[in-house]
Design a protein around this motif. Structure first.
Motif, short mmCIF file in Angstrom:
data_model
loop_
_atom_site.label_atom_id
_atom_site.label_comp_id
_atom_site.label_asym_id
_atom_site.label_seq_id
_atom_site.Cartn_x
_atom_site.Cartn_y
_atom_site.Cartn_z
N VAL A 247 0.76 -1.19 -0.58
CA VAL A 247 -0.04 -0.01 -0.37
C VAL A 247 0.77 1.31 0.09
O VAL A 247 0.28 1.95 -0.68
N LEU A 248 1.72 1.28 0.86
CA LEU A 248 3.09 2.24 0.43
C LEU A 248 3.38 3.07 -0.43
O LEU A 248 3.82 4.27 -1.17
N ILE A 249 4.12 1.35 -1.29
CA ILE A 249 4.75 1.69 -2.63
C ILE A 249 3.95 2.37 -3.83
O ILE A 249 4.16 3.36 -3.68
N LEU A 250 2.66 2.04 -3.44
CA LEU A 250 1.43 2.13 -4.49
C LEU A 250 0.83 3.70 -4.03
O LEU A 250 0.87 4.96 -4.83
N ALA A 251 1.40 4.62 -2.91
CA ALA A 251 0.74 5.21 -2.17
C ALA A 251 2.02 6.77 -2.90
O ALA A 251 1.76 7.51 -3.59
#
Length: 303
Positions: A247-251
């Motif tokens: 999720v952090l990478i996508l954000a």
């Protein structure tokens, strides 16, 4: 004549009369109506003529399999698939050599005695050719998470009669149900000996091990190779952590795209100016001479 002598004579006469009546009918019997033999061995189908007054009665053998009837012995000759591997034995019995699985069938011995009052008799013999199982096909999952269901399969299609199956865990035979044995009370498996399926409702760590099965029938048995099954714990923390990282990478990717857009990295470039030769006006003809350049005249010009 004394009464005793009269009775003896009467009894003897009745015996002779009954014997004469019996001898008028052809009668068959067999030592074994359900013979069993291993594949590729010899077997005798017993057909015994108990009584007849016909010197050379006609003898026939027929094979009945899957509602299809074929001759085995007819007109004093062995016929069909049994040619060169079957012989008539002891007048009416049939000897089959090198029996195969396709010989499993019902055989009918028929004797026709034309000189007898009852001219025909028959008996049926059910032959079973047993086939040893081949190596069964075993399917075992390599790894299963704790608490999930699992199924192990063992299948063999050559043996006859159909084999039964038994599963082994680390070379120890498993009972048909885990709850029936104190050693496996914490497990949750069941074995179907007819289908060869070993099922777990909910595997535990102790179910880890090497599994194999053995298929067995009256002709013998066969074993498949051992296959390892590992039961592993689910790391919930690692799964949650992995989801958070994704999720952090996508954000970060989305934020980077937004920043680049604001800075104008995705703005459209100015359209380039294209230069074209001016089009010639309509209704104007161009003439070229050696001394002059293009001489223009309108269509209304008259020489």
């Amino acid at each position: 004549m004394a009464p005793a002598q009269s009775g003896a004579v009467l009894g003897l006469s009745l015996s002779l009369l009954l014997g004469a009546c019996r001898i008028q009918a052809v009668k068959l019997s067999s030592d074994n109506l359900t013979p069993t033999v291993m594949e590729f061995q010899s077997v005798e189908l017993s057909c015994i003529i108990k009584s007849t007054k016909t010197p050379n009665p006609r003898i026939e053998w027929k094979k009945i399999r899957n509602d299809e009837t074929t001759y085995v012995y007819f007109d004093d000759e062995v016929t069909g698939a049994f040619e060169n591997r079957a012989d008539l034995l002891n007048r009416a019995s049939l000897m089959i050599k090198n029996a195969t699985r396709t010989d499993t069938a019902t055989y009918r011995c028929e004797v026709v005695a034309k000189s007898d009052e009852k001219t025909i008799d028959e008996i049926k013999i059910v032959l079973t050719v047993q086939v040893k199982p081949v190596v069964p096909r075993c399917i075992v999952p390599k790894s299963v998470p704790v608490g999930s269901a699992a199924a192990l399969y063992c299948d063999e299609k050559e043996g006859f009669p159909n084999p039964t199956y038994r599963w082994y865990w680390n070379s120890e035979p498993l009972p048909e149900e885990s709850k029936s044995h104190p050693k496996y009370v914490n497990s949750s498996f069941k074995v179907d000996p007819k289908s060869g399926t070993l099922t777990f409702t909910s595997v535990v760590k102790a179910d880890t091990g090497v599994y194999y099965c053995i298929a067995t029938n009256q002709a013998g048995s066969a074993k498949c190779e051992g296959h390892s099954m590992e039961v592993y714990d689910l790391n919930i923390a690692a799964i949650v952590g992995g989801v958070i990282v994704v999720v952090l990478i996508l954000a970060l990717i989305i934020m980077g795209l937004c920043f680049a857009y604001r800075k104008g990295y995705f703005a459209n470039s100015k359209p380039s100016t294209s230069y074209k030769t001016p089009a010639k006006p309509d209704c104007v003809n161009y003439l070229r001479t050696e001394d002059e350049g293009d001489f223009r005249h309108k269509s209304s010009f008259v020489i």
